[in-house]
Scaffold this active site. Structure first.
Site: not given
Length: 396
Positions: A20, A84, A117, A202, A213
């Site tokens: 971005r 992570c 993604g 969704r 998420c």
């Protein structure tokens, strides 16, 4: 006897959607967070004796390239990758350097420049480190790709089947964390959603909808750690936050006991938390604010039990009680958590450290939790490593 360890400076960038910010590469991210941390500590880079730099995606020695934006003084720079939990692993290693007397001032820095993604593998010419975990889960659950929502969603389904937890319980966690992030200028998302909005978004892997998420993100975080003598000599008593307990665990044999929750690290989390509570002389009830690894709402719910906020099987009731938000027993993820603040893998653990440092100093602005005396951090990476850290206001 181990030396005491203090956080004396923290800094982070705003977490952003990948790509971005034009021209915002990882050296620029690291310079922004590292400069803020040094300024917060009121020191120059030449006083830092070691640096531990975490990232998951990037070429070897990216850590050096990042730190060179702050200075080039010839100090050891260690590149860190623990999935992570990379950021908190860098924090752990920097703290170990202070504890062991090998440095009186160390930098922990983490960054990530990610692709949009779902996460994918980078090296497809060799065995995947998560292969054994995925195979074990495939034996007890239908297989879905991408793997991450499947793994945590399967653990959520298992909890529903065993304890009667509902889809609404998971959605309430998403609603809470998005609501908290409204007051966090560093968060990738700063929009609140109704519970129905969360439920209606969704479906990714039932019961997890998109708004439950964590997104891929770009960003960086940094912390300056120091010894007691360094704090004294630099007059940092007023802002120093002490690390009173810290532990890292990796997978136990029980990871592959045939339950989805252990495949995603439940036992790692339990054991790390117990070690930290023993070190700190504190229990879950003694903390007022917690930043934990809500990569998916299902993981936050399971962590309530793993960290001892409630008994096993009681997390749904805890959610309904309202005791994990403002006005309750704890404020969990006042930053918005990974779900709403974002999740640039290498930076996440250090952003958690920054948030809790601000909370303990009383400088968290609209997110400030009342009466914070102790704070708890949890960060996990599958494959696997869990890092839990306890902080208290320095009493010196």
């Amino acid at each position: 006897m181990a030396n005491k360890v203090y956080v004396v400076g923290v800094g982070m960038t705003k977490f952003e959607k990948p790509g971005r910010r034009e021209g915002w590469d990882y050296p620029q991210m690291a310079k922004e967070s590292g400069t803020k941390a040094l300024a917060d500590a009121g020191i120059s880079f030449d006083e830092v004796r070691q640096a531990y730099v975490g990232y998951v995606y990037g070429e070897s020695t990216s850590g050096q390239r990042a730190v060179y934006e702050l200075g080039m003084t010839g100090i050891p720079v260690v590149n860190v990758n623990n999935n992570c939990s990379t950021g908190s692993t860098a924090l752990y290693l920097a703290a170990e350097a202070i504890r062991g007397g090998r440095a009186d001032c160390a930098l922990a820095l983490g960054f990530e420049k990610m692709q949009p993604g779902s996460l994918g593998s980078t090296y497809d010419d060799r065995e995947q480190p998560m292969g054994k975990h995925l195979q074990a889960l495939a034996e007890i659950s239908e297989v879905l790709f991408p793997p991450a929502p499947w793994m945590f969603g399967a653990a959520g389904r298992e909890h529903m089947k065993t304890y009667g937890t509902t889809a609404e319980h998971f959605a309430k966690i998403g609603e809470k964390n998005h609501r908290h992030s409204v007051n966090n200028p560093y968060a990738q998302f700063q929009e609140s959603y109704s519970l129905q909005d969360i439920l209606d978004s969704r479906m990714i892997y039932d019961p997890l909808t998109k708004l439950q998420c964590s997104p891929t993100s770009d960003g960086s975080g940094a912390a300056i750690l120091a010894s007691e003598s360094f704090v004294d000599s630099h007059g940092l008593d007023g802002q120093a936050v002490e690390i009173v307990g810290q532990a890292m665990t990796t997978d136990f044999a029980s990871t592959f006991d045939g339950t989805a929750k252990n495949i995603i690290g439940y036992d790692m989390n339990v054991q790390a938390a117990r070690q930290v509570y023993d070190q700190a002389g504190l229990g879950a009830e003694d903390f007022q604010v917690i930043e934990l690894h809500d990569c998916f709402s299902a993981n936050e719910l399971l962590l309530y039990e793993a960290l001892g906020l409630c008994a096993e099987g009681e997390a749904g009731k805890l959610v309904d009680s309202g005791d994990t938000t403002y006005g309750g027993k704890w404020v969990v993820n006042p930053s918005g958590g990974l779900i709403s603040k974002g999740h640039p893998l290498g930076a996440t653990g250090l952003a958690q450290c920054a948030e809790l440092t601000w909370q303990l100093r009383g400088t968290a602005g609209k997110r400030q939790v009342d009466g914070v005396q102790a704070a708890l951090q949890h960060n996990i990476g599958l494959g696997g490593a869990a890092v839990v850290t306890a902080y208290q206001r320095a009493e010196r």
